[in-house]
Design an enzyme around this catalytic site. Structure first.
Site, PDB file in Angstrom:
ATOM      1  N   CYS A 274      31.035  23.217  18.541  1.00 41.83           N
ATOM      2  CA  CYS A 274      31.097  22.054  19.424  1.00 41.83           C
ATOM      3  C   CYS A 274      29.871  21.171  19.229  1.00 41.83           C
ATOM      4  O   CYS A 274      28.873  21.581  18.656  1.00 41.83           O
ATOM      5  CB  CYS A 274      31.130  22.490  20.885  1.00 41.83           C
ATOM      6  SG  CYS A 274      32.577  23.429  21.353  1.00 41.83           S
TER       7      CYS A 274
ATOM      8  N   THR B 112      24.007  23.780  28.117  1.00 39.40           N
ATOM      9  CA  THR B 112      25.275  24.237  27.559  1.00 39.40           C
ATOM     10  C   THR B 112      24.986  25.149  26.382  1.00 39.40           C
ATOM     11  O   THR B 112      23.863  25.189  25.868  1.00 39.40           O
ATOM     12  CB  THR B 112      26.171  23.046  27.152  1.00 39.40           C
ATOM     13  OG1 THR B 112      27.508  23.510  26.994  1.00 39.40           O
ATOM     14  CG2 THR B 112      25.695  22.369  25.884  1.00 39.40           C
TER      15      THR B 112
ATOM     16  N   HIS C 102      29.997  17.680  26.097  1.00 39.37           N
ATOM     17  CA  HIS C 102      30.266  18.869  25.283  1.00 39.37           C
ATOM     18  C   HIS C 102      31.716  18.766  24.842  1.00 39.37           C
ATOM     19  O   HIS C 102      32.616  18.872  25.659  1.00 39.37           O
ATOM     20  CB  HIS C 102      30.036  20.116  26.131  1.00 39.37           C
ATOM     21  CG  HIS C 102      30.246  21.412  25.411  1.00 39.37           C
ATOM     22  ND1 HIS C 102      29.593  22.553  25.783  1.00 39.37           N
ATOM     23  CD2 HIS C 102      31.024  21.767  24.365  1.00 39.37           C
ATOM     24  CE1 HIS C 102      29.973  23.564  25.001  1.00 39.37           C
ATOM     25  NE2 HIS C 102      30.850  23.088  24.127  1.00 39.37           N
TER      26      HIS C 102
END
Length: 191
Positions: free
Chosen positions: A37, A32, A54
């Protein structure tokens, strides 16, 4: 979630986006890209079962009562519970789970430091639940690309240069603006 095979390593790779998670007991890679985040990479080192989530925001403040720990992984409180429950369903043992935390960078120029709140939530969750953190790469001002190999626990972190900040900040802003309009639904089983 996007599935592909990395030609250099010959390994099946799952790319997750905000609000997603993936767990496996196979020799696969999960990846990712993070700005503010957070991703938790979690595994049971004995069984090799592992996964990654995530999430964009710490908690759904509109949730009330029992529905607070349900649904979608766009919020940390759901993302962490759903990831842990999925690992346990694949044979992981709660007392052996190891957490690695990544992200929480300050890439958006607004006054609110969402990354800082995400980091605080993640640490609070992990310590409250009695889990252990074995490594981390959090905070600062740059985005990161995370490559996680759950069966071994290996993580590769690529710190991306500042030119990625503007694109990632725009994506995160769109995601934040849309997040409130989508209903939270689903179930989480607490252990």
């Amino acid at each position: 979630m996007q599935k592909s095979v990395d030609p250099a390593e010959g390994i099946t790779t799952y790319k997750i986006l905000p609000g997603e998670f993936y767990v496996t007991k196979e020799n696969e890679r999960i990846e990712t890209v993070l700005g503010s985040c957070i991703s938790a990479c979690v595994r049971d080192p004995v069984t090799g079962v592992g996964g990654m989530n995530h999430f964009m925001l710490p908690m759904d403040k509109n949730a009330a009562g029992a529905s607070e720990l349900s649904d979608a992984n766009r919020y940390g409180n759901y993302a962490m519970e759903n990831l842990v429950n999925a690992l346990l369903n694949l044979g992981a043992r709660r007392e052996r789970l190891e957490f690695k935390l990544f992200g929480g960078g300050r890439i958006m120029s607004s006054k609110t430091n969402i990354g800082w709140y995400n980091i605080g939530f993640a640490f609070d969750y992990i310590y409250t639940e009695g889990f252990k953190i074995v490594s981390q790469d959090i905070g600062d001002v740059y985005p990161r690309k995370i490559l996680y190999y759950p069966t071994t626990g290996r993580v590769r972190v690529r710190r991306l240069n500042a030119m990625h900040n503007q694109t990632l900040a725009a994506e995160e802003s769109r995601y934040i603006n849309n997040i409130g309009s989508k209903p939270v639904e689903g179930d989480v089983e607490l252990f």
